[in-house]
Write a protein that holds these residues in place. Sequence first.
Motif, PDB file in Angstrom:
ATOM      1  N   ARG A  39       0.753  -1.234  -0.067  1.00 42.38           N
ATOM      2  CA  ARG A  39       0.025   0.008   0.169  1.00 42.38           C
ATOM      3  C   ARG A  39       0.777   1.153   0.142  1.00 42.38           C
ATOM      4  NH1 ARG A  39      -5.202   0.798   0.703  1.00 42.38           N
ATOM      5  NH2 ARG A  39      -5.798  -1.274   1.519  1.00 42.38           N
ATOM      6  N   SER A  40       1.950   1.179   0.594  1.00 47.17           N
ATOM      7  CA  SER A  40       2.826   2.468   0.720  1.00 47.17           C
ATOM      8  C   SER A  40       3.390   2.546  -0.660  1.00 47.17           C
ATOM      9  CB  SER A  40       4.017   2.264   1.705  1.00 47.17           C
ATOM     10  OG  SER A  40       3.448   2.300   3.071  1.00 47.17           O
ATOM     11  N   PHE A  41       3.806   1.694  -1.438  1.00 48.86           N
ATOM     12  CA  PHE A  41       4.269   2.046  -2.644  1.00 48.86           C
ATOM     13  C   PHE A  41       3.192   2.514  -3.541  1.00 48.86           C
ATOM     14  CE2 PHE A  41       7.975  -0.336  -1.514  1.00 48.86           C
ATOM     15  CZ  PHE A  41       8.990   0.253  -1.977  1.00 48.86           C
ATOM     16  N   LEU A  42       1.848   1.641  -3.577  1.00 54.32           N
ATOM     17  CA  LEU A  42       0.833   2.350  -4.418  1.00 54.32           C
ATOM     18  C   LEU A  42       0.444   3.698  -3.908  1.00 54.32           C
ATOM     19  CD1 LEU A  42      -1.229  -0.973  -3.941  1.00 54.32           C
ATOM     20  CD2 LEU A  42      -0.451   0.072  -6.275  1.00 54.32           C
ATOM     21  N   GLU A  43       0.443   4.036  -2.784  1.00 53.94           N
ATOM     22  CA  GLU A  43       0.272   5.679  -2.508  1.00 53.94           C
ATOM     23  C   GLU A  43       1.256   6.485  -2.944  1.00 53.94           C
ATOM     24  OE1 GLU A  43       0.162   5.463   1.800  1.00 53.94           O
ATOM     25  OE2 GLU A  43      -2.038   4.773   2.069  1.00 53.94           O
ATOM     26  N   GLN A  44       2.496   6.026  -3.306  1.00 61.05           N
ATOM     27  CA  GLN A  44       3.358   6.764  -4.043  1.00 61.05           C
ATOM     28  C   GLN A  44       3.390   6.933  -5.469  1.00 61.05           C
ATOM     29  OE1 GLN A  44       5.454   9.237  -2.243  1.00 61.05           O
ATOM     30  NE2 GLN A  44       4.021   8.361  -0.618  1.00 61.05           N
ATOM     31  N   GLY A  45       2.404   6.202  -5.978  1.00 60.51           N
ATOM     32  CA  GLY A  45       2.005   6.084  -7.411  1.00 60.51           C
ATOM     33  C   GLY A  45       3.035   5.288  -8.113  1.00 60.51           C
ATOM     34  N   ALA A  46       3.549   4.025  -7.338  1.00 66.51           N
ATOM     35  CA  ALA A  46       4.095   2.938  -8.116  1.00 66.51           C
ATOM     36  C   ALA A  46       3.051   1.691  -8.741  1.00 66.51           C
ATOM     37  CB  ALA A  46       5.026   2.139  -6.960  1.00 66.51           C
ATOM     38  N   ARG A  47       3.472   1.220  -9.397  1.00 69.65           N
ATOM     39  CA  ARG A  47       2.693  -0.191  -9.967  1.00 69.65           C
ATOM     40  C   ARG A  47       3.129  -1.213  -9.245  1.00 69.65           C
ATOM     41  NH1 ARG A  47       5.131  -0.050 -14.607  1.00 69.65           N
ATOM     42  NH2 ARG A  47       6.092   1.771 -13.847  1.00 69.65           N
ATOM     43  N   VAL A  48       2.349  -2.102  -8.600  1.00 75.84           N
ATOM     44  CA  VAL A  48       2.826  -3.020  -7.633  1.00 75.84           C
ATOM     45  C   VAL A  48       1.974  -4.509  -7.865  1.00 75.84           C
ATOM     46  CG1 VAL A  48       2.513  -3.720  -5.138  1.00 75.84           C
ATOM     47  CG2 VAL A  48       2.646  -1.472  -5.903  1.00 75.84           C
ATOM     48  N   VAL A  49       2.883  -5.602  -7.846  1.00 73.31           N
ATOM     49  CA  VAL A  49       2.409  -6.737  -8.179  1.00 73.31           C
ATOM     50  C   VAL A  49       1.994  -7.482  -6.455  1.00 73.31           C
ATOM     51  CG1 VAL A  49       2.916  -9.073  -8.896  1.00 73.31           C
ATOM     52  CG2 VAL A  49       3.669  -6.940 -10.065  1.00 73.31           C
ATOM     53  N   VAL A  50       1.051  -7.720  -6.264  1.00 78.02           N
ATOM     54  CA  VAL A  50       0.613  -8.040  -4.665  1.00 78.02           C
ATOM     55  C   VAL A  50       0.635  -9.305  -4.667  1.00 78.02           C
ATOM     56  CG1 VAL A  50      -1.213  -7.884  -2.974  1.00 78.02           C
ATOM     57  CG2 VAL A  50      -0.712  -6.061  -4.577  1.00 78.02           C
ATOM     58  N   ASN A  51       1.838  -9.994  -4.442  1.00 78.87           N
ATOM     59  CA  ASN A  51       2.147 -11.502  -4.441  1.00 78.87           C
ATOM     60  C   ASN A  51       1.316 -12.018  -3.062  1.00 78.87           C
ATOM     61  OD1 ASN A  51       4.140 -13.532  -2.707  1.00 78.87           O
ATOM     62  ND2 ASN A  51       3.305 -14.401  -4.436  1.00 78.87           N
ATOM     63  N   TYR A  52       0.852 -13.368  -3.173  1.00 80.99           N
ATOM     64  CA  TYR A  52       0.275 -14.014  -1.896  1.00 80.99           C
ATOM     65  C   TYR A  52       0.292 -15.435  -2.195  1.00 80.99           C
ATOM     66  CZ  TYR A  52      -4.026 -14.758  -4.936  1.00 80.99           C
ATOM     67  OH  TYR A  52      -4.708 -15.187  -5.907  1.00 80.99           O
ATOM     68  N   ARG A  53       0.099 -16.168  -1.081  1.00 78.20           N
ATOM     69  CA  ARG A  53       0.162 -17.804  -1.189  1.00 78.20           C
ATOM     70  C   ARG A  53      -1.258 -18.155  -0.714  1.00 78.20           C
ATOM     71  NH1 ARG A  53       2.126 -21.870   2.691  1.00 78.20           N
ATOM     72  NH2 ARG A  53       2.542 -20.219   4.169  1.00 78.20           N
ATOM     73  N   ARG A  54      -1.761 -17.637   0.202  1.00 77.82           N
ATOM     74  CA  ARG A  54      -3.057 -18.169   0.614  1.00 77.82           C
ATOM     75  C   ARG A  54      -4.115 -16.897   1.020  1.00 77.82           C
ATOM     76  NH1 ARG A  54      -0.366 -22.069   4.455  1.00 77.82           N
ATOM     77  NH2 ARG A  54      -0.840 -20.497   6.216  1.00 77.82           N
ATOM     78  N   SER A  55      -3.392 -15.870   1.024  1.00 75.79           N
ATOM     79  CA  SER A  55      -4.367 -14.789   1.624  1.00 75.79           C
ATOM     80  C   SER A  55      -5.012 -13.933   0.210  1.00 75.79           C
ATOM     81  CB  SER A  55      -3.700 -13.712   2.361  1.00 75.79           C
ATOM     82  OG  SER A  55      -2.982 -14.522   3.586  1.00 75.79           O
ATOM     83  N   GLU A  56      -5.714 -14.821  -0.355  1.00 74.25           N
ATOM     84  CA  GLU A  56      -6.558 -14.058  -1.816  1.00 74.25           C
ATOM     85  C   GLU A  56      -7.272 -13.116  -1.318  1.00 74.25           C
ATOM     86  OE1 GLU A  56      -8.789 -15.823  -5.686  1.00 74.25           O
ATOM     87  OE2 GLU A  56      -8.663 -17.040  -3.886  1.00 74.25           O
ATOM     88  N   GLU A  57      -7.970 -13.247  -0.425  1.00 74.72           N
ATOM     89  CA  GLU A  57      -8.871 -12.199  -0.034  1.00 74.72           C
ATOM     90  C   GLU A  57      -8.362 -10.824   0.144  1.00 74.72           C
ATOM     91  OE1 GLU A  57     -12.565 -11.338   3.008  1.00 74.72           O
ATOM     92  OE2 GLU A  57     -11.665 -13.433   3.044  1.00 74.72           O
ATOM     93  N   GLY A  58      -7.408 -10.805   1.071  1.00 72.45           N
ATOM     94  CA  GLY A  58      -6.582  -9.600   1.388  1.00 72.45           C
ATOM     95  C   GLY A  58      -5.902  -8.939   0.028  1.00 72.45           C
ATOM     96  N   ALA A  59      -5.417  -9.792  -0.596  1.00 76.10           N
ATOM     97  CA  ALA A  59      -4.716  -9.402  -1.839  1.00 76.10           C
ATOM     98  C   ALA A  59      -5.465  -8.697  -2.810  1.00 76.10           C
ATOM     99  CB  ALA A  59      -3.952 -10.485  -2.576  1.00 76.10           C
TER     100      ALA A  59
END
Length: 269
Positions: A39-59
């Motif tokens: 979220r911190s990178f997204l707030e600065q305008g970056a594009r972000v790959v949100v990796n997850y293993r089991r936490s699909e809902e949060g991602a």
Amino acid sequence: MALSTASSTACTHTSALPLSHQLVLVTGAGRGLGTHLARSFLEQGARVVVNYRRSEEGAKALVADYPERALAVAADVCDRAAVDAMMARAREHFGGPVTTLINNALPDFAFDGDARPGPDELTWAHFDHQLQGVARGALNTVQAALAGMREVGFGRIVNVGTNLFQNPVVPYHDYTAAKAALLSLTRTLAHDLGPDNITVNMISGGLLRTTDASRATPEAVFELIAASTPLRRVTTPEEFADAALLFASPWARAITGQNLVVDGGLVKG
């Protein structure tokens, strides 16, 4: 979503990129500290790959807040083929390679000192579990990202460590050993990758208030740590994430191979 021409040009062979031109992969970003980092990178305008293993809902909830600049991708960082596929998916979606890698993923672990295995109960399986997720996972992601970083002549790698090296107030033997291995990898990679304009650094936090991993921590421990720090408070995940932004930013272009302790001054150096 392809990169714009302006962004693509800006990403080509430069000593430093503004955060808004970076494509950032945060591992283990579906929950806990990883979500705060992403979220911190997204707030600065970056594009972000949100990796997850089991936490699909949060991602997916995080991506829903930034649908144009975030992409959720499931991958176990211990599986090199899955990591390679994740890098390919990121390139396909955003039109360019990952430039910035935040190695945050942690094997299943709870910071509960009363439940930790002591010296008499420790087994190699405890160590192997942590080493696989921390050190092997980071090696997989770094190796998978290198070709893309070299392609654009820019790379930032930030590994998440711990201040328990210097201050083992609770001896989490297996966890600390794995993070120690990651610190060694940080410094040796910094030496080898410097000529490619790729920096490699570590951020070592203490107990954070609060992440999924620290929810089991008794309130008395939070109070003790707060009283011991010059700032008289426990560091938050958002404050920890600030240091990741620093290492990825143009202001840190000459910093590599470093371990920055972010714990309110509890541990010195």
